[in-house]
Design a protein around this motif. Structure first.
Motif, PDB file in Angstrom:
ATOM      1  N   MET A 158       0.872  -1.356   0.008  1.00  0.00           N
ATOM      2  CA  MET A 158       0.068  -0.004  -0.024  1.00  0.00           C
ATOM      3  C   MET A 158       0.807   1.190  -0.012  1.00  0.00           C
ATOM      4  O   MET A 158       0.551   2.065  -0.784  1.00  0.00           O
ATOM      5  CB  MET A 158      -1.120  -0.084   1.360  1.00  0.00           C
ATOM      6  N   LEU A 159       1.956   1.326   0.922  1.00  0.00           N
ATOM      7  CA  LEU A 159       2.729   2.484   1.152  1.00  0.00           C
ATOM      8  C   LEU A 159       3.688   2.802  -0.059  1.00  0.00           C
ATOM      9  O   LEU A 159       3.751   3.779  -0.449  1.00  0.00           O
ATOM     10  CB  LEU A 159       3.237   2.584   2.632  1.00  0.00           C
ATOM     11  N   VAL A 160       4.375   1.693  -0.162  1.00  0.00           N
ATOM     12  CA  VAL A 160       5.668   1.605  -1.077  1.00  0.00           C
ATOM     13  C   VAL A 160       5.194   1.611  -2.534  1.00  0.00           C
ATOM     14  O   VAL A 160       5.653   2.218  -3.172  1.00  0.00           O
ATOM     15  CB  VAL A 160       6.799   0.679  -0.747  1.00  0.00           C
ATOM     16  N   THR A 161       4.498   0.482  -2.799  1.00  0.00           N
ATOM     17  CA  THR A 161       4.164   0.227  -4.252  1.00  0.00           C
ATOM     18  C   THR A 161       3.122   1.010  -4.880  1.00  0.00           C
ATOM     19  O   THR A 161       3.333   1.688  -6.005  1.00  0.00           O
ATOM     20  CB  THR A 161       4.015  -1.287  -4.454  1.00  0.00           C
ATOM     21  N   GLN A 162       2.191   1.162  -3.962  1.00  0.00           N
ATOM     22  CA  GLN A 162       0.786   1.985  -4.795  1.00  0.00           C
ATOM     23  C   GLN A 162       1.104   3.503  -4.400  1.00  0.00           C
ATOM     24  O   GLN A 162       1.167   4.195  -5.272  1.00  0.00           O
ATOM     25  CB  GLN A 162      -0.299   1.275  -3.897  1.00  0.00           C
ATOM     26  N   GLY A 259      -4.189  16.382  -5.391  1.00  0.00           N
ATOM     27  CA  GLY A 259      -3.333  15.536  -5.723  1.00  0.00           C
ATOM     28  C   GLY A 259      -2.903  14.449  -4.934  1.00  0.00           C
ATOM     29  O   GLY A 259      -2.123  13.531  -5.313  1.00  0.00           O
ATOM     30  N   GLY A 260      -3.567  14.230  -3.632  1.00  0.00           N
ATOM     31  CA  GLY A 260      -3.262  13.286  -2.903  1.00  0.00           C
ATOM     32  C   GLY A 260      -3.701  11.780  -3.153  1.00  0.00           C
ATOM     33  O   GLY A 260      -4.308  11.790  -4.148  1.00  0.00           O
ATOM     34  N   ARG A 261      -3.123  10.948  -2.425  1.00  0.00           N
ATOM     35  CA  ARG A 261      -3.239   9.393  -2.730  1.00  0.00           C
ATOM     36  C   ARG A 261      -4.170   8.541  -1.571  1.00  0.00           C
ATOM     37  O   ARG A 261      -3.535   8.954  -0.354  1.00  0.00           O
ATOM     38  CB  ARG A 261      -1.922   8.787  -2.843  1.00  0.00           C
ATOM     39  N   ILE A 262      -4.935   8.194  -1.984  1.00  0.00           N
ATOM     40  CA  ILE A 262      -5.984   7.151  -0.965  1.00  0.00           C
ATOM     41  C   ILE A 262      -5.652   5.643  -1.364  1.00  0.00           C
ATOM     42  O   ILE A 262      -5.830   5.540  -2.628  1.00  0.00           O
ATOM     43  CB  ILE A 262      -7.314   7.679  -1.157  1.00  0.00           C
ATOM     44  N   VAL A 263      -5.222   5.026  -0.456  1.00  0.00           N
ATOM     45  CA  VAL A 263      -5.075   3.628  -0.651  1.00  0.00           C
ATOM     46  C   VAL A 263      -5.875   2.858   0.311  1.00  0.00           C
ATOM     47  O   VAL A 263      -5.863   3.027   1.429  1.00  0.00           O
ATOM     48  CB  VAL A 263      -3.527   3.183  -0.629  1.00  0.00           C
ATOM     49  N   GLY A 289      -6.756   0.543  -4.968  1.00  0.00           N
ATOM     50  CA  GLY A 289      -6.838  -0.544  -4.276  1.00  0.00           C
ATOM     51  C   GLY A 289      -5.785  -1.442  -4.035  1.00  0.00           C
ATOM     52  O   GLY A 289      -4.958  -1.587  -4.984  1.00  0.00           O
ATOM     53  N   SER A 290      -5.721  -2.301  -2.901  1.00  0.00           N
ATOM     54  CA  SER A 290      -4.575  -2.988  -2.886  1.00  0.00           C
ATOM     55  C   SER A 290      -5.030  -4.115  -1.915  1.00  0.00           C
ATOM     56  O   SER A 290      -5.685  -3.863  -1.168  1.00  0.00           O
ATOM     57  CB  SER A 290      -3.353  -2.243  -2.226  1.00  0.00           C
ATOM     58  N   THR A 291      -4.198  -5.365  -1.935  1.00  0.00           N
ATOM     59  CA  THR A 291      -4.454  -6.406  -0.913  1.00  0.00           C
ATOM     60  C   THR A 291      -3.198  -7.167  -1.394  1.00  0.00           C
ATOM     61  O   THR A 291      -2.702  -7.492  -2.333  1.00  0.00           O
ATOM     62  CB  THR A 291      -5.676  -7.109  -1.446  1.00  0.00           C
ATOM     63  N   LEU A 292      -2.674  -7.877  -0.057  1.00  0.00           N
ATOM     64  CA  LEU A 292      -1.456  -8.477  -0.024  1.00  0.00           C
ATOM     65  C   LEU A 292      -0.204  -7.882  -0.788  1.00  0.00           C
ATOM     66  O   LEU A 292      -0.086  -6.684  -0.865  1.00  0.00           O
ATOM     67  CB  LEU A 292      -1.649  -9.847  -0.554  1.00  0.00           C
ATOM     68  N   GLY A 293       0.532  -8.697  -1.253  1.00  0.00           N
ATOM     69  CA  GLY A 293       1.557  -8.247  -2.114  1.00  0.00           C
ATOM     70  C   GLY A 293       2.452  -9.342  -2.777  1.00  0.00           C
ATOM     71  O   GLY A 293       1.935 -10.509  -2.654  1.00  0.00           O
ATOM     72  N   ASN A 294       3.476  -9.009  -3.758  1.00  0.00           N
ATOM     73  CA  ASN A 294       4.121  -9.926  -4.402  1.00  0.00           C
ATOM     74  C   ASN A 294       5.019 -10.469  -3.394  1.00  0.00           C
ATOM     75  O   ASN A 294       5.647 -10.149  -2.308  1.00  0.00           O
ATOM     76  CB  ASN A 294       4.780  -9.584  -5.759  1.00  0.00           C
ATOM     77  N   LEU A 295       5.511 -11.721  -3.882  1.00  0.00           N
ATOM     78  CA  LEU A 295       6.800 -12.556  -2.934  1.00  0.00           C
ATOM     79  C   LEU A 295       7.986 -11.475  -2.983  1.00  0.00           C
ATOM     80  O   LEU A 295       8.633 -11.540  -2.181  1.00  0.00           O
ATOM     81  CB  LEU A 295       7.077 -13.595  -4.083  1.00  0.00           C
ATOM     82  N   GLU A 297       8.045  -8.566  -2.977  1.00  0.00           N
ATOM     83  CA  GLU A 297       7.785  -7.377  -2.093  1.00  0.00           C
ATOM     84  C   GLU A 297       8.038  -7.894  -0.630  1.00  0.00           C
ATOM     85  O   GLU A 297       8.423  -7.148   0.234  1.00  0.00           O
ATOM     86  CB  GLU A 297       6.237  -6.891  -2.200  1.00  0.00           C
ATOM     87  N   LEU A 298       7.497  -9.051  -0.580  1.00  0.00           N
ATOM     88  CA  LEU A 298       7.772  -9.812   0.820  1.00  0.00           C
ATOM     89  C   LEU A 298       9.278  -9.808   1.170  1.00  0.00           C
ATOM     90  O   LEU A 298       9.695  -9.520   2.303  1.00  0.00           O
ATOM     91  CB  LEU A 298       7.103 -11.107   1.080  1.00  0.00           C
TER      92      LEU A 298
END
Ligand code: ZN
Length: 345
Positions: A158-162, A259-263, A289-295, A297-298
């Motif tokens: 949510m924070l880094v990628t999106q 221009g802000g971001r909402i995740v 929208g976001s859910t979980l993450g990629n390997l 990213e983990l």
């Protein structure tokens, strides 16, 4: 051969959650069998217990989406050794769909999640593809490591990628106390952001401040938006981190800077709030929208947490035979941090 497990026999509350013997999982070529030491609870466990609607699975099914333990059996050449301490990536993906091929396996069209679509982690053993086992950070407890695989991974994406949060920016985290929002607070602080949190409960606000939040808005007694504006010189925040849903959505939209971001990664309080499209386009808000993450990213997250000394907060640890009490603790909403299960092997 059997093992102790917490498994679903139906849907509709605690009476369908059985604690007892399940067959020991086999191990296919390319899989690792992990002797689990700990798992933590996630809201989806309550959803699976209470409804399970829309999630393809067969009963009985072992519950639990995250977990950590030691490698008990694995093929040579998988980069894992017997006895190694690992945490689990919760998604088993196909490896060949459009999304898997470009390393976006979190979007895999046939992803199977532990504890949702296949047997999960509230058990003494689990077999998963070897790539799903990620070495634990040094010196961590199994409970802490288990918690990374879902909540912290979700918050990281949510924070880094999106939202692409930058140091010096301000983040508003709604509903502090749950696993994802606490992960959001911890990670945003470690990334160099200023963090404002909200909670209806004054003691959760106090605990978040003690944990490093720069400001806390007690939403039981204060309107969030005017407080955000007061704290940001009427500007609004750069990033809104949201998983409360309908009850917070209007405040989320009105708290963001132009221009802000909402995740968003959740809708605990309802998933059909007003959209306020005029505000979205006039103020040029970006909604992710976001859910979980990629390997991958983990793996980045594990490195980041070790480097920045970010460790998941554990609310309470229950032995596996007290899984009902653990689920009740999560359902109560009283927790601050992760509710964990200790699985004695
Ligand atoms: Zn795929």
């Amino acid at each position: 051969m059997t093992m102790q497990a917490v498994y679903l026999t139906g849907h509709g509350g605690n009476e369908v959650v059985a604690i007892g013997e399940r067959p020991l999982p086999g191990r296919q070529m390319g899989e690792v069998r992990v002797r689990l030491h700990a798992a933590t609870l996630n809201r989806v466990d309550l959803y699976m217990r209470d409804s399970g609607a829309g999630i393809t699975h067969t009963l009985p099914q072992v519950m639990g989406i995250d977990g950590a333990g030691v490698v008990e059996a694995v093929d040579a050449g998988q980069g894992l050794s017997l006895g190694q301490r690992v945490l689990l990536y919760p998604g088993v993906t196909c490896g060949h769909c459009e999304f898997c091929q470009r390393d976006q396996e979190v979007l895999c069209t046939t992803m199977k999640l532990l504890g949702e679509h296949r047997d999960g982690t509230f058990a003494q053993f689990i077999s998963v593809p070897a790539r799903n086992a990620v070495p634990m950070p040094e010196g961590w407890s199994f409970e802490e490591a288990a918690a990374l695989g879902v909540n912290h991974l979700t918050a990281w994406r949510m924070l880094v990628t999106q939202a692409r949060l930058q140091a010096g920016e301000t983040v508003l985290v709604f509903g502090i106390g749950g696993g994802v929002s606490l992960a959001g607070l911890q990670l945003a602080k470690a990334l160099g952001a200023r963090v404002i949190v909200t909670s209806r409960e004054p003691d959760k606000c106090e605990r978040a401040l003690a944990l490093g939040a720069d400001a806390a808005i007690c939403s039981g007694t204060h309107d969030v938006v005017p407080e955000v504006m007061r704290l940001t010189d009427k500007r609004g925040v750069d990033v809104v981190f949201e998983n409360v849903g309908a009850a917070a959505w209007d405040s989320a939209l009105r708290s963001a800077v132009r221009g802000g971001r909402i995740v968003t990664c959740g809708a605990t309080s309802g998933d059909q709030p007003g959209a306020d499209l005029r505000r979205v386009f006039i103020r040029q808000l970006q909604i992710f929208g976001s859910t979980l993450g990629n390997l991958a990213e983990l793996q980045d997250l594990v490195r980041f947490c070790a480097q920045h000394k970010v460790r998941p907060l554990i609310d309470q640890v229950f032995p596996i035979h007290e899984a009902h009490a653990a689920l009740d603790r999560l359902a109560s909403g009283q927790q601050f941090g992760k509710v964990a299960l200790r699985i004695s092997a």
